[in-house]
Design an enzyme around this catalytic site. Structure first.
Site, mmCIF file in Angstrom:
data_model
loop_
_atom_site.group_PDB
_atom_site.id
_atom_site.type_symbol
_atom_site.label_atom_id
_atom_site.label_comp_id
_atom_site.label_asym_id
_atom_site.label_seq_id
_atom_site.Cartn_x
_atom_site.Cartn_y
_atom_site.Cartn_z
ATOM 1 N N GLY A 105 0.814 -1.205 0.000
ATOM 2 C CA GLY A 105 0.000 0.000 0.000
ATOM 3 C C GLY A 105 0.851 1.260 0.000
ATOM 4 O O GLY A 105 0.330 2.367 0.026
ATOM 5 N N CYS A 106 2.165 1.088 -0.011
ATOM 6 C CA CYS A 106 3.076 2.231 -0.095
ATOM 7 C C CYS A 106 3.660 2.267 -1.502
ATOM 8 O O CYS A 106 3.992 1.223 -2.046
ATOM 9 C CB CYS A 106 4.243 2.086 0.888
#
Length: 134
Positions: free
Chosen positions: A50-51
């Site tokens: 998610g980064c």
């Protein structure tokens, strides 16, 4: 809720910044102070999804208090993650669940500089901490 000593130190240092340039410089310094993770800890299991940049996170529970270590390949993200660690290290599982990420970066005067993708990435890191603490 009383802030951990590192979090209070972060607040004290950022409140003296009058410009974004000063905040950015301080942010980079916090990132440089982040201890490097062992290569062995930079694995798929510890990678935060998610980064946009690579972020790795490991956590241990010591005497009912969490200690997290993290690393990133992006300098700005390293600084933001270092400030997140300052806010959460030493908290109990219950306290960790109550951390308000937007409020913390707002207190530091950094919320305007958090793009949606950076904000999502930091939320993913906090979410991962809560999963580890779960």
């Amino acid at each position: 809720m009383t802030l951990p000593a590192d979090a209070q130190a972060a607040l004290d240092s950022f409140e003296h910044c009058n410009s974004w340039e000063q905040r950015a410089r301080l942010l980079m310094q916090w990132g440089q102070r982040l201890p490097e993770l062992n290569e062995a800890d930079k694995n798929e299991t510890s990678r935060v999804h998610g980064c946009e940049s690579q972020v790795w996170l490991v956590g241990t529970l010591q005497a009912g208090r969490w200690q997290f270590a993290a690393s990133s390949d992006a300098r700005l993200i390293r600084g933001l993650v270092a400030l997140l660690l300052a806010r959460v290290n030493g908290l109990s599982t219950e306290q960790l669940q109550q951390v308000d990420l937007p409020a913390w970066f707002n207190q530091l005067g950094l919320s305007r500089q958090l793009s949606p993708s950076r904000s999502n990435g930091l939320n993913a890191v906090l979410q991962r901490m809560r999963e580890l603490a779960g």
